[in-house]
Design an enzyme around this catalytic site. Structure first.
Site: not given
Length: 515
Positions: A376, A379, A404, A431, A459
């Site tokens: 991540d 972000k 992100h 993702h 995650d």
């Protein structure tokens, strides 16, 4: 022959004097078709010794018999070889057989002839790989003894050089085995194993690293056991210097104080120091004290061991620094989004577990574990108002939030380091969805890198069980129900099966790293 001692009675020859064990004698082959030559040679050499070893005489009466004996024994130091036996050039043919067919370059060949005109010396020496040429009439007792000393000395020196060569080859092979190890524990085990192979000394052995420089400044003597065999196995992982047997401790103390290896009656203390100050100690027991060659090989090997150990320490330090930096960066991102840094540690541990269960090599699983905390990192570019919004995002905010993944991939892909290259893949693909409806690229199925698929599942599983600004933690049953429902849609079905099969270990990871 001129010397009267050559014609002494047979009673002067003692059979016991010519035969001993091969390790205690020099084997010399007398090849001649005249029995008297054998008898007289044995008589003359009955009391001969060189370098503390007596002579063991073997007899052959034809070229064929000589070839058979030479083929059966590879430790014959010298051949007194008659030129004419069952045929005129039998001895010359044997000389060629020894050198060319047996490829024996060590045995010293001395041709003897009673008919020098039949095989001229200058022609024979030029054509055949022999070491001396003698007329039988000139070999008096004195000259035969002189010949024996000169020839055996030559053979001894050749064997010593050859043993040094073979020893160095063993050191190189042993060092190669040690250099190829990936971890300090594997390296230490390889050191003990290769010392055994190198010299055949080991019965009980111990390999350890001494205390670091800071401990020594404080007057503390500690060590870490890296590997042990035999009766020393009970010492594995001990750190107290007082826990080892007294004679080993004293040997270690003496080696560290003198900064050199120590040899004792039935054991060896190896001392290896690097330029950076780290010290390693090796304890090996043996039945017999090592020879001078053994000691030279041990010291050469010790140098290689010290260098390798130092390189492994430096490599481990670099890897550990990388790991800490990755965790720190991952935690910084999580803290900015008001989430706990323990999340990245749990994701890393769960990702490694899934990678191993999936069948990936240990090295790849470890790499995924190290890279997963950066999933991540993108972000960092998301505004706080969106990142920490407690409610549901609107369409525009959600579009911004989705960026992100690509931002993280772009940031990390600028490095050519393996860990950051893999982290870039994970950041950009964690993702994506198995059914192709994910973001940012809409990858489907195995188009998604296995590291991205693994981290995505790890995650989501951990995030659902964690408190966030927009939600409370879910119950384990609800998490499992969702993960099962999304198998084949959001997640790789095989990975879901593996997660459920290893659920107890996954939950243990969460328990060991609480928020």
């Amino acid at each position: 022959m001129a010397d009267d001692s050559l014609f002494a009675d047979d009673d002067l020859f003692s059979e016991d004097s010519s035969v001993s064990t091969p390790e205690q004698t020099w084997r010399v082959l007398v090849a001649d078709d005249e029995p008297d030559v054998h008898r007289i040679t044995r008589m003359v050499l009955s009391g001969f010794q060189f370098d503390g070893r007596r002579v063991e005489l073997l007899s052959a009466y034809s070229g064929e018999e000589t070839r058979q004996i030479m083929a059966e024994h590879d430790d014959i130091a010298m051949v007194l070889l008659d030129v004419v036996m069952e045929e005129d050039h039998a001895g010359l043919n044997v000389a060629r057989y020894i050198r060319e067919e047996l490829r024996n370059r060590y045995t010293r060949i001395v041709l003897r002839t009673g008919q020098p005109g039949q095989a001229p010396e200058h022609e024979v020496i030029r054509t055949y790989d022999i070491n001396d040429y003698k007329d039988k009439t000139e070999l008096t007792t004195t000259k035969l003894n002189t010949l024996m000393y000169a020839t055996l000395r030559s053979y001894r020196d050749i064997c010593t050089l050859n043993e040094h060569r073979r020893g160095l080859e063993r050191v190189i092979k042993a060092s190669a085995q040690v250099f190829s190890t990936g971890a300090i524990s594997q390296f230490a085990s390889a050191v003990l194993s290769q010392v055994t192979n190198l010299l055949g000394l080991e019965q009980s052995a111990l390999y350890c690293s001494s205390s670091n420089h800071q401990d020594q400044l404080l007057g503390v003597r500690r060590f870490r056991v890296l590997a042990a065999t035999g009766e020393m196995q009970k010492l594995t992982d001990l750190e107290s210097f007082d826990s080892i047997p007294e004679h080993v401790r004293e040997g270690f103390e003496k080696a560290m104080n003198s900064r050199e290896s120590q040899y004792y009656e039935n054991y060896y203390i190896g001392y290896f120091a690097s330029e950076r100050g780290s010290e390693s100690l090796l304890y090996v027991t043996y039945h017999r004290e090592p020879s001078e060659l053994d000691k030279q090989l041990l010291e050469i090997y010790a140098t290689n061991v010290a260098i390798t150990y130092e390189n492994l320490l430096m490599r481990d330090e670099i890897i550990e620094t990388q790991r800490e930096l990755v965790y720190m960066l991952g935690e910084a991102v999580e803290k900015r989004s008001k989430e706990t840094g323990a999340h990245v540690k749990r994701v890393a541990q769960i990702s490694r577990l899934l990678a191993v269960a999936y069948g990936l090599p240990e090295q790849e699983a470890e790499l995924i574990k190290m890279a997963a905390p950066l999933h991540d990192v993108g972000k960092i570019a998301i505004p706080d108002s969106i990142l920490n919004k407690p409610g549901k995002h609107d369409a525009a905010e959600w579009n911004t939030m989705q960026t992100h993944a690509q931002i993280g991939a772009d940031i990390l892909s600028k490095s050519d380091r393996r860990i950051l290259q893999l982290a870039a893949i994970i950041a950009g693909q964690h993702h994506e969805r198995w059914d192709g409806t994910g973001y940012p690229r809409g990858l489907k199925g195995e188009q998604i890198h296995i590291a991205g698929r693994i981290t995505a599942l790890a995650d989501v599983f951990d995030a659902l069980g964690s408190k966030r600004c927009y939600k409370e933690p879910w119950d384990d049953k609800d998490i499992i129900d969702l993960i099962t429902k999304e198998s084949g849609h959001q997640f790789d079905p095989k990975l879901v099966e593996l997660l459920l099969a290893n659920l107890d270990e996954v939950l243990e990871i969460r328990a060991n790293h609480p928020d």
